[in-house]
Design a protein around this motif. Structure first.
Motif, PDB file in Angstrom:
ATOM      1  N   GLY A 107       0.495  -5.686   2.156  1.00  0.00           N
ATOM      2  CA  GLY A 107       1.205  -6.467   1.160  1.00  0.00           C
ATOM      3  C   GLY A 107       1.506  -7.879   1.628  1.00  0.00           C
ATOM      4  N   ALA A 108       2.337  -8.551   0.844  1.00  0.00           N
ATOM      5  CA  ALA A 108       2.615  -9.965   1.081  1.00  0.00           C
ATOM      6  C   ALA A 108       3.254 -10.236   2.435  1.00  0.00           C
ATOM      7  CB  ALA A 108       3.522 -10.498  -0.032  1.00  0.00           C
ATOM      8  N   SER A 109       3.983  -9.283   2.972  1.00  0.00           N
ATOM      9  CA  SER A 109       4.650  -9.481   4.260  1.00  0.00           C
ATOM     10  C   SER A 109       3.664  -9.676   5.399  1.00  0.00           C
ATOM     11  CB  SER A 109       5.556  -8.278   4.581  1.00  0.00           C
ATOM     12  OG  SER A 109       6.528  -8.094   3.585  1.00  0.00           O
ATOM     13  N   TYR A 110       2.399  -9.290   5.185  1.00  0.00           N
ATOM     14  CA  TYR A 110       1.399  -9.345   6.246  1.00  0.00           C
ATOM     15  C   TYR A 110       0.336 -10.410   6.003  1.00  0.00           C
ATOM     16  CZ  TYR A 110       3.281  -4.907   7.902  1.00  0.00           C
ATOM     17  OH  TYR A 110       4.103  -3.923   8.389  1.00  0.00           O
ATOM     18  N   GLU A 111       0.511 -11.243   4.996  1.00  0.00           N
ATOM     19  CA  GLU A 111      -0.504 -12.244   4.707  1.00  0.00           C
ATOM     20  C   GLU A 111      -0.559 -13.285   5.816  1.00  0.00           C
ATOM     21  OE1 GLU A 111      -2.835 -12.209   2.268  1.00  0.00           O
ATOM     22  OE2 GLU A 111      -1.996 -10.226   1.991  1.00  0.00           O
ATOM     23  N   GLY A 112      -1.759 -13.798   6.070  1.00  0.00           N
ATOM     24  CA  GLY A 112      -1.935 -14.815   7.107  1.00  0.00           C
ATOM     25  C   GLY A 112      -2.186 -14.193   8.460  1.00  0.00           C
ATOM     26  N   GLU A 113      -2.153 -15.015   9.493  1.00  0.00           N
ATOM     27  CA  GLU A 113      -2.393 -14.560  10.858  1.00  0.00           C
ATOM     28  C   GLU A 113      -1.194 -13.760  11.351  1.00  0.00           C
ATOM     29  OE1 GLU A 113      -5.202 -15.127  12.851  1.00  0.00           O
ATOM     30  OE2 GLU A 113      -6.058 -15.726  10.937  1.00  0.00           O
ATOM     31  N   GLY A 114      -1.378 -12.479  11.587  1.00  0.00           N
ATOM     32  CA  GLY A 114      -0.310 -11.630  12.059  1.00  0.00           C
ATOM     33  C   GLY A 114      -0.426 -11.361  13.541  1.00  0.00           C
ATOM     34  N   PRO A 115       0.530 -10.619  14.104  1.00  0.00           N
ATOM     35  CA  PRO A 115       0.533 -10.368  15.546  1.00  0.00           C
ATOM     36  C   PRO A 115      -0.693  -9.610  16.031  1.00  0.00           C
ATOM     37  CG  PRO A 115       2.201  -9.034  14.420  1.00  0.00           C
ATOM     38  CD  PRO A 115       1.703 -10.033  13.438  1.00  0.00           C
ATOM     39  N   HIS A 116      -1.217  -8.705  15.231  1.00  0.00           N
ATOM     40  CA  HIS A 116      -2.408  -7.976  15.672  1.00  0.00           C
ATOM     41  C   HIS A 116      -3.624  -8.901  15.729  1.00  0.00           C
ATOM     42  CE1 HIS A 116      -0.630  -4.071  15.983  1.00  0.00           C
ATOM     43  NE2 HIS A 116      -0.254  -4.049  14.716  1.00  0.00           N
ATOM     44  N   THR A 117      -3.736  -9.777  14.737  1.00  0.00           N
ATOM     45  CA  THR A 117      -4.848 -10.727  14.728  1.00  0.00           C
ATOM     46  C   THR A 117      -4.770 -11.652  15.937  1.00  0.00           C
ATOM     47  OG1 THR A 117      -4.859 -10.672  12.305  1.00  0.00           O
ATOM     48  CG2 THR A 117      -6.031 -12.487  13.356  1.00  0.00           C
ATOM     49  N   TRP A 243       7.840  -2.306   5.959  1.00  0.00           N
ATOM     50  CA  TRP A 243       7.495  -0.886   5.824  1.00  0.00           C
ATOM     51  C   TRP A 243       6.848  -0.626   4.478  1.00  0.00           C
ATOM     52  CZ3 TRP A 243       6.563   2.833   8.964  1.00  0.00           C
ATOM     53  CH2 TRP A 243       7.178   2.877  10.226  1.00  0.00           C
ATOM     54  N   ALA A 244       7.421  -1.174   3.418  1.00  0.00           N
ATOM     55  CA  ALA A 244       6.870  -0.947   2.084  1.00  0.00           C
ATOM     56  C   ALA A 244       5.452  -1.503   1.982  1.00  0.00           C
ATOM     57  CB  ALA A 244       7.779  -1.584   1.034  1.00  0.00           C
ATOM     58  N   ASP A 245       5.240  -2.687   2.522  1.00  0.00           N
ATOM     59  CA  ASP A 245       3.912  -3.296   2.453  1.00  0.00           C
ATOM     60  C   ASP A 245       2.913  -2.580   3.350  1.00  0.00           C
ATOM     61  OD1 ASP A 245       4.714  -5.115   0.588  1.00  0.00           O
ATOM     62  OD2 ASP A 245       4.952  -6.793   1.971  1.00  0.00           O
ATOM     63  N   ALA A 246       3.396  -2.026   4.457  1.00  0.00           N
ATOM     64  CA  ALA A 246       2.510  -1.278   5.344  1.00  0.00           C
ATOM     65  C   ALA A 246       1.960  -0.031   4.658  1.00  0.00           C
ATOM     66  CB  ALA A 246       3.246  -0.891   6.619  1.00  0.00           C
ATOM     67  N   LEU A 247       2.697   0.505   3.681  1.00  0.00           N
ATOM     68  CA  LEU A 247       2.265   1.690   2.954  1.00  0.00           C
ATOM     69  C   LEU A 247       1.259   1.384   1.850  1.00  0.00           C
ATOM     70  CD1 LEU A 247       5.743   3.419   2.718  1.00  0.00           C
ATOM     71  CD2 LEU A 247       3.729   4.427   3.803  1.00  0.00           C
ATOM     72  N   MET A 248       1.090   0.107   1.531  1.00  0.00           N
ATOM     73  CA  MET A 248       0.192  -0.263   0.441  1.00  0.00           C
ATOM     74  C   MET A 248      -1.225   0.288   0.615  1.00  0.00           C
ATOM     75  SD  MET A 248      -0.818  -3.997  -1.108  1.00  0.00           S
ATOM     76  CE  MET A 248       0.810  -4.283  -1.787  1.00  0.00           C
ATOM     77  N   PRO A 249      -1.811   0.273   1.828  1.00  0.00           N
ATOM     78  CA  PRO A 249      -3.177   0.799   1.959  1.00  0.00           C
ATOM     79  C   PRO A 249      -3.298   2.284   1.619  1.00  0.00           C
ATOM     80  CG  PRO A 249      -2.625  -0.581   3.841  1.00  0.00           C
ATOM     81  CD  PRO A 249      -1.357  -0.368   3.082  1.00  0.00           C
ATOM     82  N   ILE A 250      -2.202   3.040   1.744  1.00  0.00           N
ATOM     83  CA  ILE A 250      -2.248   4.437   1.297  1.00  0.00           C
ATOM     84  C   ILE A 250      -2.272   4.476  -0.220  1.00  0.00           C
ATOM     85  CG2 ILE A 250      -1.108   6.670   1.308  1.00  0.00           C
ATOM     86  CD1 ILE A 250       0.111   6.015   3.996  1.00  0.00           C
ATOM     87  N   ARG A 251      -1.408   3.698  -0.837  1.00  0.00           N
ATOM     88  CA  ARG A 251      -1.330   3.677  -2.304  1.00  0.00           C
ATOM     89  C   ARG A 251      -2.657   3.242  -2.924  1.00  0.00           C
ATOM     90  NH1 ARG A 251       2.894   0.851  -2.611  1.00  0.00           N
ATOM     91  NH2 ARG A 251       2.100  -1.211  -3.174  1.00  0.00           N
ATOM     92  N   THR A 252      -3.327   2.267  -2.315  1.00  0.00           N
ATOM     93  CA  THR A 252      -4.581   1.743  -2.869  1.00  0.00           C
ATOM     94  C   THR A 252      -5.801   2.562  -2.460  1.00  0.00           C
ATOM     95  OG1 THR A 252      -4.832   0.244  -0.975  1.00  0.00           O
ATOM     96  CG2 THR A 252      -3.667  -0.605  -2.908  1.00  0.00           C
ATOM     97  N   GLY A 253      -5.623   3.536  -1.595  1.00  0.00           N
ATOM     98  CA  GLY A 253      -6.749   4.362  -1.162  1.00  0.00           C
ATOM     99  C   GLY A 253      -7.550   3.798  -0.017  1.00  0.00           C
ATOM    100  N   ARG A 254      -7.155   2.659   0.494  1.00  0.00           N
ATOM    101  CA  ARG A 254      -7.934   2.064   1.585  1.00  0.00           C
ATOM    102  C   ARG A 254      -7.834   2.878   2.876  1.00  0.00           C
ATOM    103  NH1 ARG A 254      -7.041  -4.523   1.017  1.00  0.00           N
ATOM    104  NH2 ARG A 254      -8.738  -4.838  -0.496  1.00  0.00           N
TER     105      ARG A 254
END
Length: 287
Positions: A107-117, A243-254
């Motif tokens: 989700g939006a909380s992870y847009e852009g260059e994040g710590p993992h990137t 946390w909510a945005d981290a769950l988005m890939p489950i909701r979208t099936g990714r």
């Protein structure tokens, strides 16, 4: 020498050595007779991402390191990698996450260059051997993590609709990490890690109920209600949004896509969720 013949390093540093994957990596390395340095904020070898004065002592004499990064921006991982190379570390294995290279995966909380990137870029540019692990959602989140209270309380409320995920066993993540730390053949590899099949949350709870007799219901809630519930439990709003945005890939099936990283790294299929549940139940996870 075969491609994956073991070349045991003199010393392996495991950051986050008491965490979900870290403690499993430590246990496997020690079972193999590898001298292992378990480092954490509260451990015998103190390591704190927020205190750079602890880094050098943890790294001295180490030839390989398993890096469990701090999920914060800007990431301290690039500075740690620089310090590790300066201390003579020859091999780096980084715990990252699925989807970090896919725009809009979270989700939006992870847009852009994040710590993992940032961390991945640092190990790639380090000039030493490196391997990146990109696991999806951990199976252990249901037995020792964020979903445990919902399971034991009889109701697990999540904003994922009828989405599914190929939940990965942390023991498989640890096995891949240990292989990358101690064997040849993993240099420059990026391993996407998942379980062998996708499950919806109701399917997960059914598997747990069959193994334990403890049945919990899945309740689909919207994002705002989920975040409000976390905030009511004392979580800061920004963290609740993550946390909510981290769950988005489950909701979208990714997260439902089955990845081949475990098989590529270990030559076997990943452990099934039902096998994880059986073992966790035997260990008393949901008593």
């Amino acid at each position: 020498m075969t491609q994956n013949e073991k070349k045991t390093p003199v010393d392996v540093l495991v950051t986050g050595g008491t965490g979900k994957t870290g403690r499993r990596v430590v246990a496997r390395l020690r079972e193999q007779g590898v001298r292992t340095r378990e480092a954490s904020r509260s451990g015998k070898i103190r390591f704190d991402w927020a205190d750079r004065n602890t880094w050098k002592a943890a790294l001295e004499g180490v030839t390989a390191a398993y890096i469990v990064p701090l999920d914060a921006s800007p990431s301290p991982t690039p500075a740690f990698v620089e310090q590790a190379v300066a201390c003579g570390v020859e091999r780096l294995v980084l715990l990252s996450a699925r989807g970090v290279d896919v725009p809009g995966y979270f989700g939006a909380s992870y847009e852009g260059e994040g710590p993992h990137t940032e961390g991945e870029a640092a190990v790639r540019a380090s000039g030493v051997d490196w391997t990146v692990l990109r696991p999806g959602w951990f199976a252990q989140n249901f037995s020792e993590g964020v979903f445990l209270d919902g399971v034991t309380g009889g109701e697990l409320a999540l904003p994922v609709g009828d989405g599914a995920a190929a939940f990965v066993d942390a023991d498989d993540i640890a096995a891949v990490a240990v292989a990358a730390l101690t064997e040849d053949g993993h240099k420059g590899e990026v391993y996407e890690l998942s379980g062998p099949r996708a499950l919806g949350i109701a399917d997960v709870l059914d598997d747990i109920a069959r193994a334990t007799g403890r049945r919990a219901s899945y309740v689909d809630v919207d994002d705002s209600a989920f975040r409000a519930g976390l905030v009511a439990q004392g979580m800061p709003e920004a963290e609740a949004a993550l946390w909510a945005d981290a769950l988005m890939p489950i909701r979208t099936g990714r997260e439902a896509q089955v990845a081949d990283g475990v098989r590529r790294a270990l030559g076997r299929a990943p452990r099934d969720f039902a096998d994880f549940v059986r073992d966790a139940a035997a260990e008393g996870a949901w008593r």
